[in-house]
Write an enzyme that holds these catalytic residues in place. Structure first.
Site, PDB file in Angstrom:
ATOM      1  N   HIS A 174       7.772   1.132 -10.619  1.00  0.00           N
ATOM      2  CA  HIS A 174       6.914   0.583 -10.028  1.00  0.00           C
ATOM      3  C   HIS A 174       5.124   0.989 -11.170  1.00  0.00           C
ATOM      4  O   HIS A 174       5.305   1.862 -11.514  1.00  0.00           O
ATOM      5  CB  HIS A 174       6.447   1.352  -8.314  1.00  0.00           C
ATOM      6  CG  HIS A 174       6.927   2.370  -8.713  1.00  0.00           C
ATOM      7  ND1 HIS A 174       7.964   3.211  -9.058  1.00  0.00           N
ATOM      8  CD2 HIS A 174       5.909   3.722  -8.483  1.00  0.00           C
ATOM      9  CE1 HIS A 174       7.829   4.534  -8.448  1.00  0.00           C
ATOM     10  NE2 HIS A 174       6.433   5.118  -8.258  1.00  0.00           N
TER      11      HIS A 174
ATOM     12  N   ASN B  61       4.737   6.271 -13.437  1.00  0.00           N
ATOM     13  CA  ASN B  61       5.383   7.470 -13.739  1.00  0.00           C
ATOM     14  C   ASN B  61       6.894   7.568 -13.815  1.00  0.00           C
ATOM     15  O   ASN B  61       8.008   6.297 -13.452  1.00  0.00           O
ATOM     16  CB  ASN B  61       5.160   8.474 -12.318  1.00  0.00           C
ATOM     17  CG  ASN B  61       3.894   8.349 -12.323  1.00  0.00           C
ATOM     18  OD1 ASN B  61       3.292   9.035 -12.995  1.00  0.00           O
ATOM     19  ND2 ASN B  61       3.426   8.017 -10.521  1.00  0.00           N
TER      20      ASN B  61
ATOM     21  N   VAL C 175      10.484   8.209  -6.567  1.00  0.00           N
ATOM     22  CA  VAL C 175      11.158   6.978  -6.713  1.00  0.00           C
ATOM     23  C   VAL C 175      11.595   6.037  -8.154  1.00  0.00           C
ATOM     24  O   VAL C 175      11.102   6.366  -8.419  1.00  0.00           O
ATOM     25  CB  VAL C 175      11.220   5.730  -5.841  1.00  0.00           C
ATOM     26  CG1 VAL C 175      11.988   4.269  -5.512  1.00  0.00           C
ATOM     27  CG2 VAL C 175       9.805   6.399  -4.997  1.00  0.00           C
TER      28      VAL C 175
ATOM     29  N   ARG D 102       0.632  -0.748  -0.410  1.00  0.00           N
ATOM     30  CA  ARG D 102      -0.231  -0.307   0.283  1.00  0.00           C
ATOM     31  C   ARG D 102       1.029   1.482  -0.154  1.00  0.00           C
ATOM     32  O   ARG D 102       2.134   1.558   0.849  1.00  0.00           O
ATOM     33  CB  ARG D 102      -0.590  -0.124   1.269  1.00  0.00           C
ATOM     34  CG  ARG D 102      -1.559  -1.261   1.296  1.00  0.00           C
ATOM     35  CD  ARG D 102      -2.837  -0.782   1.983  1.00  0.00           C
ATOM     36  NE  ARG D 102      -3.335  -2.173   2.166  1.00  0.00           N
ATOM     37  CZ  ARG D 102      -4.146  -2.874   1.219  1.00  0.00           C
ATOM     38  NH1 ARG D 102      -4.803  -1.951   0.340  1.00  0.00           N
ATOM     39  NH2 ARG D 102      -5.382  -3.540   1.154  1.00  0.00           N
ATOM     40  N   ASP D 103       0.477   2.313  -0.624  1.00  0.00           N
ATOM     41  CA  ASP D 103       0.875   3.526  -1.202  1.00  0.00           C
ATOM     42  C   ASP D 103       0.757   4.632   0.714  1.00  0.00           C
ATOM     43  O   ASP D 103       0.022   4.607   1.238  1.00  0.00           O
ATOM     44  CB  ASP D 103       0.281   4.164  -1.800  1.00  0.00           C
ATOM     45  CG  ASP D 103       1.357   5.529  -2.410  1.00  0.00           C
ATOM     46  OD1 ASP D 103       1.295   6.322  -1.519  1.00  0.00           O
ATOM     47  OD2 ASP D 103       2.168   5.425  -3.823  1.00  0.00           O
ATOM     48  N   ILE D 104       2.105   4.697   0.933  1.00  0.00           N
ATOM     49  CA  ILE D 104       2.162   5.894   2.224  1.00  0.00           C
ATOM     50  C   ILE D 104       1.038   7.582   2.265  1.00  0.00           C
ATOM     51  O   ILE D 104       0.845   7.496   2.939  1.00  0.00           O
ATOM     52  CB  ILE D 104       3.177   6.184   3.371  1.00  0.00           C
ATOM     53  CG1 ILE D 104       4.018   6.960   1.653  1.00  0.00           C
ATOM     54  CG2 ILE D 104       3.620   4.912   3.212  1.00  0.00           C
ATOM     55  CD1 ILE D 104       5.308   7.236   2.492  1.00  0.00           C
TER      56      ILE D 104
ATOM     57  N   HIS E 173       1.301   1.844 -10.260  1.00  0.00           N
ATOM     58  CA  HIS E 173       0.455   2.228  -9.314  1.00  0.00           C
ATOM     59  C   HIS E 173      -1.206   1.630  -9.631  1.00  0.00           C
ATOM     60  O   HIS E 173      -1.471   1.499 -10.661  1.00  0.00           O
ATOM     61  CB  HIS E 173       0.248   3.924  -9.106  1.00  0.00           C
ATOM     62  CG  HIS E 173       0.754   4.393  -8.917  1.00  0.00           C
ATOM     63  ND1 HIS E 173       1.577   5.320  -8.075  1.00  0.00           N
ATOM     64  CD2 HIS E 173       2.363   4.892 -10.348  1.00  0.00           C
ATOM     65  CE1 HIS E 173       1.879   5.395  -7.609  1.00  0.00           C
ATOM     66  NE2 HIS E 173       3.314   6.127  -8.787  1.00  0.00           N
TER      67      HIS E 173
END
Length: 118
Positions: free
Chosen positions: A101, A88, A97, A31-33, A103
């Site tokens: 990755h 991205n 980052v 999970r994204d923070i 999303h």
């Protein structure tokens, strides 16, 4: 950036805690923070690739990342209502980052895509 300095490599290695959602031999999802939707999960390849452009040179790993994203949508119950898969790549895309990755976003009506406010 050396892999030893990579935030996501450290998360995959368990050096930094994360809220794991799903993992496989080739991917790790958490999970994204700073969630941007009701469901916001990041899927990263276990092998370090700087961005989607570099990951595209490894079609098996790219396919695994996308398949994991789709599996997460099913697991999170957003596969029927709709979800978004986003990479991205590059400065103008807002990448922060430097480890490829994906999303996985959903769980609510998402806004328009592209320019802010557009």
């Amino acid at each position: 950036m050396p892999e030893s300095d990579c935030l996501f490599c450290k998360i995959i290695a368990g050096e930094i805690p994360s809220s794991k959602v799903l993992e496989s031999d080739t991917t790790y999802a958490f999970r994204d923070i700073n969630p941007q939707a009701g469901v916001h999960v990041l899927v990263v390849p276990r092998t370090h690739y700087e961005d989607a452009e570099e990951l595209a040179k490894a079609p098996k790993e790219l396919a695994d990342v996308i398949a994991t994203g789709v599996e997460i949508a099913k697991q999170e119950g957003i596969d029927q209502s709709g979800f978004r898969l986003v990479f991205n790549t590059g400065e103008h895309a807002g990448r922060t980052v430097f480890h490829a990755h994906l999303h996985v976003l959903g769980g609510e009506q998402l806004g328009h895509f592209g320019r802010p406010g557009g």
